[in-house]
Design an enzyme around this catalytic site. Structure first.
Site, PDB file in Angstrom:
ATOM      1  N   ASP A 123      14.635  -5.492 -11.432  1.00  0.00           N
ATOM      2  CA  ASP A 123      14.909  -5.335 -10.014  1.00  0.00           C
ATOM      3  C   ASP A 123      13.950  -4.559  -9.268  1.00  0.00           C
ATOM      4  OD1 ASP A 123      16.935  -6.016  -7.927  1.00  0.00           O
ATOM      5  OD2 ASP A 123      16.831  -3.712  -7.647  1.00  0.00           O
ATOM      6  N   GLU A 145      14.452 -10.004  -5.146  1.00  0.00           N
ATOM      7  CA  GLU A 145      13.445  -9.294  -5.626  1.00  0.00           C
ATOM      8  C   GLU A 145      13.823  -9.135  -7.154  1.00  0.00           C
ATOM      9  OE1 GLU A 145      17.020  -6.620  -3.943  1.00  0.00           O
ATOM     10  OE2 GLU A 145      16.070  -8.474  -3.711  1.00  0.00           O
ATOM     11  N   ASN A 198      11.528  -4.065   2.774  1.00  0.00           N
ATOM     12  CA  ASN A 198      11.290  -5.149   3.828  1.00  0.00           C
ATOM     13  C   ASN A 198      11.715  -4.518   5.236  1.00  0.00           C
ATOM     14  OD1 ASN A 198      10.423  -7.775   2.947  1.00  0.00           O
ATOM     15  ND2 ASN A 198      12.413  -8.291   2.040  1.00  0.00           N
ATOM     16  N   ASP A 221       6.748 -10.090   1.113  1.00  0.00           N
ATOM     17  CA  ASP A 221       6.578 -11.153   0.253  1.00  0.00           C
ATOM     18  C   ASP A 221       5.230 -11.045  -0.470  1.00  0.00           C
ATOM     19  OD1 ASP A 221       8.442 -12.431   1.193  1.00  0.00           O
ATOM     20  OD2 ASP A 221       7.259 -13.817   2.574  1.00  0.00           O
TER      21      ASP A 221
END
Length: 317
Positions: free
Chosen positions: A185, A229, A193, A202
């Protein structure tokens, strides 16, 4: 009148027409055959099948010809098994290169009034249809490969991971060999983000995917995007120590990317947390047990500070 009409039809038809008599001698060789074989009818008429096609004697086409003449049996030769039985070519260039046209061959008994049974062989050029079919197969393979690849990162997607884990789990059962799984993770990715924007998010995930794959060197090792993610890594024939070393190498590799993350609660750059599980599957074991154990280890890694690797030590529970 009727004879002229028949000659006109035979000249216009876009297929090869050969007629054999009861002795397997050629009695009709139409213009299409002349064009694509380079043999004029004058040089062919009266010759036997074996004289014109010595390489085809006792082959499937010859057997079908005999069956039509002797047993009144018609045959449609499978294009899959008989792609190009006759030496016929689409053009002079193909003839020079020895590239035969793809053919559909129909062999039919032919009743001729007051004469012994004859045989009609009809040959169609199916090269374009075969090429289209080949292209469709290639597109299907390409589409299938695309459905197994994550569009953002270019690595395996969840579907590919599920398939691969199932395959390797069965293999590990058969061989009584260890199978390891790493669940990964990205630490504080939502904060990344929210503050850097989804485009940078991204790009970050794509760079992490590349770093993970860069650590793997064996063909059956697989890194996949699990979702969002989260990533996962399948390591066949890998014990706990080996999986721990790979997981730590991946953690260090991602950290070395030095992707700025000023909103991380653990470092000034993007980091990952990893959970590792290893087992030798028993007969009744399911892949879910391996995933559950790696997930538990990942949860523990996130609870104990992130940017670290935790190994699940009780995979039987």
């Amino acid at each position: 009148m009727q004879l002229s009409l028949l000659q006109g039809v035979l000249k216009a038809v876009r297929a090869g027409i050969i007629v054999f008599d009861a002795e397997q001698r050629i009695v009709l060789w139409n213009q299409w055959m002349e064009q694509h074989s380079s043999f004029p009818a004058d040089a062919i008429l009266g010759k036997t099948f074996g004289e014109i096609f010595p390489d085809m004697v006792d082959g499937r086409t010859h057997v079908a010809l005999r069956a039509a003449l002797q047993n009144n049996f018609a045959s449609l030769l499978s294009q899959t098994l008989n792609k190009a039985p006759f030496p016929l070519f689409a053009n002079a260039g193909d003839a020079a290169a020895g590239i035969r046209m793809q053919q559909a061959v129909h062999v039919m008994p032919l009743e001729v009034e007051s004469l012994p049974r004859h045989c009609l062989v009809q040959i169609g050029d199916v090269s374009m249809a075969v090429a289209r079919e080949k292209k469709l197969r290639e597109l299907a393979v390409e589409l299938e490969s695309q459905t197994l690849v994550d569009g953002l990162t270019g690595i395996a997607n969840r579907r590919r991971f599920d398939q691969h884990l199932d395959d390797e789990f069965r293999r590990a059962k058969r061989n009584a060999s260890p199978l390891s799984l790493i669940m990964i993770d990205v630490d504080y990715f939502k904060d990344y983000n929210d503050n850097y924007g989804h485009q940078h998010g991204d790009e970050c995930l794509a760079r992490i995917a590349g770093a993970l794959c860069g650590v793997l060197h064996r063909p059956r090792d697989l890194a996949a995007r699990y979702g969002g993610e989260e990533f996962t890594v399948v390591l066949p024939d890998t014990n706990e120590d080996g999986a721990l070393q790979i997981a730590e190498a991946m953690r260090a590799e991602v950290e070395s990317l030095k992707i700025e993350h000023a909103y991380s609660g653990v470092a000034g750059c993007v980091t990952i947390s990893l959970g590792v599980s290893t087992l030798i599957p028993e007969l009744a074991a399911k892949t879910g047990s391996l995933i559950h154990a790696a997930d538990r280890a990942l949860y523990q890694a996130k609870r104990t500070g992130r940017n670290c690797v935790v190994v699940y030590t009780d995979s039987k529970n």
